[in-house]
Design a protein around this motif. Sequence first.
Motif, mmCIF file in Angstrom:
data_model
loop_
_atom_site.group_PDB
_atom_site.id
_atom_site.type_symbol
_atom_site.label_atom_id
_atom_site.label_comp_id
_atom_site.label_asym_id
_atom_site.label_seq_id
_atom_site.Cartn_x
_atom_site.Cartn_y
_atom_site.Cartn_z
ATOM 1 N N ILE A 1 -9.591 2.174 6.415
ATOM 2 C CA ILE A 1 -9.596 1.715 5.018
ATOM 3 C C ILE A 1 -9.305 0.219 4.944
ATOM 4 N N ILE A 2 -9.820 -0.542 5.870
ATOM 5 C CA ILE A 2 -9.521 -1.973 5.923
ATOM 6 C C ILE A 2 -10.043 -2.698 4.683
ATOM 7 N N HIS A 3 -11.215 -2.323 4.173
ATOM 8 C CA HIS A 3 -11.770 -2.997 2.995
ATOM 9 C C HIS A 3 -10.950 -2.683 1.741
ATOM 10 N N THR A 4 -10.510 -1.438 1.594
ATOM 11 C CA THR A 4 -9.675 -1.069 0.445
ATOM 12 C C THR A 4 -8.347 -1.807 0.482
ATOM 13 N N ASP A 5 -7.720 -1.886 1.648
ATOM 14 C CA ASP A 5 -6.444 -2.590 1.770
ATOM 15 C C ASP A 5 -6.609 -4.076 1.481
ATOM 16 N N ALA A 6 -7.733 -4.660 1.872
ATOM 17 C CA ALA A 6 -7.972 -6.080 1.596
ATOM 18 C C ALA A 6 -8.092 -6.329 0.092
ATOM 19 N N ILE A 7 -8.757 -5.436 -0.627
ATOM 20 C CA ILE A 7 -8.888 -5.572 -2.082
ATOM 21 C C ILE A 7 -7.517 -5.501 -2.750
ATOM 22 N N VAL A 8 -6.691 -4.541 -2.337
ATOM 23 C CA VAL A 8 -5.358 -4.380 -2.922
ATOM 24 C C VAL A 8 -4.507 -5.618 -2.652
#
Length: 209
Positions: A139-146
């Motif tokens: 979930i690297i992309h989701t964590d970057a958005i957060v």
Amino acid sequence: MKREENTKADELSKRVQNSSDMSSSVYFEELLALSIEKVEILCDNSPENWKTPFIANLKHGTLPGDKNKARYLKHKATHFFLKDDQLYRRTFSASTLKCVDLDETDYYLLEVHKGICRDQLAKNYLAYKVIWQGYYWPIIHTDAIVLVKKYKQCQIFSNVPKQSLDIPALVFFPIPFAIWGIDIMGPFPRAKGDLRYVLIAIDYMMKWA
């Protein structure tokens, strides 16, 4: 319950208040064993995370009991390999990626975003930069958005969509010169004949002025 039947309750109340006026009607029971059976609670402190199924499959060929999950894991496990008990992921566009536990992801994101690298990247570029540095988690992309949403500067300089929220109106132009757009421009410096304004007419279909 009648008041005359509250003798034992009265005697206990007096005992709590350190009263010495107590009769022999107060009874005590000494418990020599537990009144209930002791229940053992087993705590599983094994560090199971998203990497555990892949490691178990690559080491021992272990698959989940559910057929769909087993098929999914078997397919995904082909992209991973073990080296010194550390899980790595194969990629086509980047180098071999080290798989990171989810409780360590904030450290890697912060180091790239505002730490040693100090890039202050947008969410998508931040995720790709971490991948280019050689790290991966699902979930690297989701964590970057957060993460990016937490910083004021990222919100100030982010790209704000400027399109109107209204649905654009469709205008149909069946034949030339059926619909005209007319506007007047001016005033301009006085010209010959004391002219100061320009009248413009444009055909909507051919854009002919």
